[in-house]
Motif scaffolding. Sequence first.
Motif, PDB file in Angstrom:
ATOM      1  N   LYS A 295      -7.881  29.790 -12.010  1.00  0.00           N
ATOM      2  CA  LYS A 295      -7.849  31.249 -11.859  1.00  0.00           C
ATOM      3  C   LYS A 295      -6.420  31.742 -11.714  1.00  0.00           C
ATOM      4  CE  LYS A 295      -9.831  35.052  -9.188  1.00  0.00           C
ATOM      5  NZ  LYS A 295      -8.543  35.785  -9.103  1.00  0.00           N
ATOM      6  N   ARG A 296      -5.609  31.033 -10.953  1.00  0.00           N
ATOM      7  CA  ARG A 296      -4.210  31.440 -10.776  1.00  0.00           C
ATOM      8  C   ARG A 296      -3.457  31.384 -12.101  1.00  0.00           C
ATOM      9  NH1 ARG A 296       0.105  29.597  -6.110  1.00  0.00           N
ATOM     10  NH2 ARG A 296       2.031  30.103  -7.259  1.00  0.00           N
ATOM     11  N   GLY A 297      -3.591  30.272 -12.829  1.00  0.00           N
ATOM     12  CA  GLY A 297      -2.904  30.149 -14.106  1.00  0.00           C
ATOM     13  C   GLY A 297      -3.377  31.180 -15.118  1.00  0.00           C
ATOM     14  N   GLN A 298      -4.674  31.437 -15.160  1.00  0.00           N
ATOM     15  CA  GLN A 298      -5.211  32.428 -16.085  1.00  0.00           C
ATOM     16  C   GLN A 298      -4.709  33.828 -15.758  1.00  0.00           C
ATOM     17  OE1 GLN A 298      -7.784  31.929 -18.876  1.00  0.00           O
ATOM     18  NE2 GLN A 298      -6.410  30.174 -18.682  1.00  0.00           N
ATOM     19  N   ASP A 299      -4.562  34.122 -14.470  1.00  0.00           N
ATOM     20  CA  ASP A 299      -4.056  35.437 -14.069  1.00  0.00           C
ATOM     21  C   ASP A 299      -2.604  35.608 -14.483  1.00  0.00           C
ATOM     22  OD1 ASP A 299      -4.339  37.979 -12.567  1.00  0.00           O
ATOM     23  OD2 ASP A 299      -2.831  37.063 -11.263  1.00  0.00           O
ATOM     24  N   VAL A 300      -1.787  34.570 -14.286  1.00  0.00           N
ATOM     25  CA  VAL A 300      -0.381  34.639 -14.713  1.00  0.00           C
ATOM     26  C   VAL A 300      -0.298  34.776 -16.230  1.00  0.00           C
ATOM     27  CG1 VAL A 300       1.806  33.373 -14.837  1.00  0.00           C
ATOM     28  CG2 VAL A 300       0.485  33.385 -12.710  1.00  0.00           C
ATOM     29  N   ALA A 301      -1.143  34.033 -16.949  1.00  0.00           N
ATOM     30  CA  ALA A 301      -1.140  34.117 -18.415  1.00  0.00           C
ATOM     31  C   ALA A 301      -1.460  35.533 -18.876  1.00  0.00           C
ATOM     32  CB  ALA A 301      -2.140  33.127 -18.997  1.00  0.00           C
ATOM     33  N   ARG A 302      -2.435  36.168 -18.233  1.00  0.00           N
ATOM     34  CA  ARG A 302      -2.829  37.517 -18.654  1.00  0.00           C
ATOM     35  C   ARG A 302      -1.760  38.551 -18.320  1.00  0.00           C
ATOM     36  NH1 ARG A 302      -4.846  41.783 -16.263  1.00  0.00           N
ATOM     37  NH2 ARG A 302      -5.081  40.675 -14.286  1.00  0.00           N
ATOM     38  N   ARG A 303      -1.123  38.415 -17.162  1.00  0.00           N
ATOM     39  CA  ARG A 303      -0.168  39.433 -16.732  1.00  0.00           C
ATOM     40  C   ARG A 303       1.231  39.247 -17.314  1.00  0.00           C
ATOM     41  NH1 ARG A 303       1.395  39.138 -12.060  1.00  0.00           N
ATOM     42  NH2 ARG A 303       0.433  37.178 -11.349  1.00  0.00           N
ATOM     43  N   LYS A 304       1.651  37.989 -17.516  1.00  0.00           N
ATOM     44  CA  LYS A 304       3.054  37.742 -17.821  1.00  0.00           C
ATOM     45  C   LYS A 304       3.324  36.979 -19.107  1.00  0.00           C
ATOM     46  CE  LYS A 304       4.404  37.552 -12.922  1.00  0.00           C
ATOM     47  NZ  LYS A 304       5.093  36.729 -11.889  1.00  0.00           N
ATOM     48  N   ALA A 305       2.304  36.358 -19.702  1.00  0.00           N
ATOM     49  CA  ALA A 305       2.584  35.435 -20.797  1.00  0.00           C
ATOM     50  C   ALA A 305       1.847  35.790 -22.077  1.00  0.00           C
ATOM     51  CB  ALA A 305       2.249  34.002 -20.373  1.00  0.00           C
ATOM     52  N   PHE A 306       0.515  35.794 -22.033  1.00  0.00           N
ATOM     53  CA  PHE A 306      -0.268  35.974 -23.263  1.00  0.00           C
ATOM     54  C   PHE A 306      -1.075  37.268 -23.281  1.00  0.00           C
ATOM     55  CE2 PHE A 306       0.518  31.388 -22.880  1.00  0.00           C
ATOM     56  CZ  PHE A 306       1.131  31.168 -24.101  1.00  0.00           C
ATOM     57  N   PHE A 307      -1.180  37.969 -22.143  1.00  0.00           N
ATOM     58  CA  PHE A 307      -1.585  39.372 -22.018  1.00  0.00           C
ATOM     59  C   PHE A 307      -3.057  39.678 -22.271  1.00  0.00           C
ATOM     60  CE2 PHE A 307       2.913  39.305 -23.436  1.00  0.00           C
ATOM     61  CZ  PHE A 307       3.477  39.664 -22.225  1.00  0.00           C
ATOM     62  N   PHE A 308      -3.729  38.937 -23.142  1.00  0.00           N
ATOM     63  CA  PHE A 308      -5.133  39.197 -23.422  1.00  0.00           C
ATOM     64  C   PHE A 308      -5.990  38.160 -22.689  1.00  0.00           C
ATOM     65  CE2 PHE A 308      -2.805  41.040 -26.880  1.00  0.00           C
ATOM     66  CZ  PHE A 308      -3.507  42.209 -27.210  1.00  0.00           C
ATOM     67  N   ALA A 309      -7.234  38.539 -22.392  1.00  0.00           N
ATOM     68  CA  ALA A 309      -8.154  37.622 -21.723  1.00  0.00           C
ATOM     69  C   ALA A 309      -9.575  37.929 -22.172  1.00  0.00           C
ATOM     70  CB  ALA A 309      -8.048  37.750 -20.209  1.00  0.00           C
ATOM     71  N   GLU A 310     -10.431  36.921 -22.066  1.00  0.00           N
ATOM     72  CA  GLU A 310     -11.826  37.124 -22.453  1.00  0.00           C
ATOM     73  C   GLU A 310     -12.497  38.142 -21.551  1.00  0.00           C
ATOM     74  OE1 GLU A 310     -15.807  34.498 -23.562  1.00  0.00           O
ATOM     75  OE2 GLU A 310     -14.081  33.544 -22.599  1.00  0.00           O
ATOM     76  N   LYS A 311     -12.112  38.124 -20.281  1.00  0.00           N
ATOM     77  CA  LYS A 311     -12.659  39.071 -19.321  1.00  0.00           C
ATOM     78  C   LYS A 311     -11.538  39.980 -18.849  1.00  0.00           C
ATOM     79  CE  LYS A 311     -16.116  35.723 -17.813  1.00  0.00           C
ATOM     80  NZ  LYS A 311     -16.649  34.920 -16.679  1.00  0.00           N
TER      81      LYS A 311
END
Length: 367
Positions: A295-311
């Motif tokens: 969850k932590r890594g996915q949150d960083v990815a969405r906010r700072k790295a890859f920006f899009f998420a399934e949810k």
Amino acid sequence: MKSRHLVAFSLGIAAFALVPTLATAVEGTTRLFPAISSEAARLSIHGAADLEAMAPLIRDFQEMAPDIAIEYSDYVTNDLHQKASAACEQNTPLGDLWLSSSLDQLVSLANNGCASAYNSSETAQVPKWANWRDEVFGFTFEPAVFVYNMRYVPAGDVPRTRAELADLLRRRLDYYERRVGTYDIRTSGVGYLLAFSDARQATATYGRLLESMSRADVKVSCCTGSILQEIASGRLYLAYNMIGSYSYAAAKANPDLKVVIPRDYTLILSRGVLIPKTSQRPDLARRFLDYLLSKRGQDVARRKAFFFAEKGDIPEGVDGPPTLGELSFVQPIRIGPALLAAQDEAQRRRFIDDWSHSMLSQPASSP
């Protein structure tokens, strides 16, 4: 002639339906992220993912593991695949973790016995479409998008489907000729994967779009970064099938650039990761893989790295629906054995040859 090439290509894709900064990566360019405290261990990652996108994830992981230094080697997709294939065949080390947006290449490597399987509470949460044999895992959710420069593309011209893009290039050929960009699938692994997936998804529509782009003398490139730079400069006006994360990062840096999520269907890449069987530190590779999926890594990815998420909501300013995960027109590229067809050498050669004839061999002025 173009019509003959287009017929050949349409037959070819019908058969398939049945059966960076944003700079170009230099092969093996490596950056060291020193340990925050005294170095106790070092993890080596070889990835076809821009350093600027991976850096926030690497630094956040090091906050949790301050004694681990990380070497990140940045490649274009085809170069990483060639290096990884050779290392696997020769049973020699090439880093501890491989990352790539060319999922077909990772699946091919795993199918050839190059990956180590891994199970954990984090890998168990990965959707089935993004996990193959517990060897290749997807950790991002990135749409393939249209990108345009609003200084040169009027609001009334902005396409939101492939049919609209094809019609635009026919209707305003004089304006958009030599002003459209896309991947050169001969040199771009992710470009090839997206084209292959397009051909299986919508044969007729995609064939018509290829013809329109050919007439417009589309400009092709190996890499997302070089195409986005051309759009930012105004040398290109719009681009097709760009990776959404890199495109949004460019748009954040340049308000003239706009990102459109196509409404007929949207291909979703899930950037893949595997632990090679020759990893010298599989324990560190597993820790970093778990972090990416957490969850932590996915949150960083969405906010700072890859920006899009399934949810969750799509990034601010993107022309698209509020969310992506539940929409019928969203088509994730499944990580699995179906992708092996994309790496079959005879089919791959035929597909690229037919694409080259359709897209590149005919002058834009031909009838």
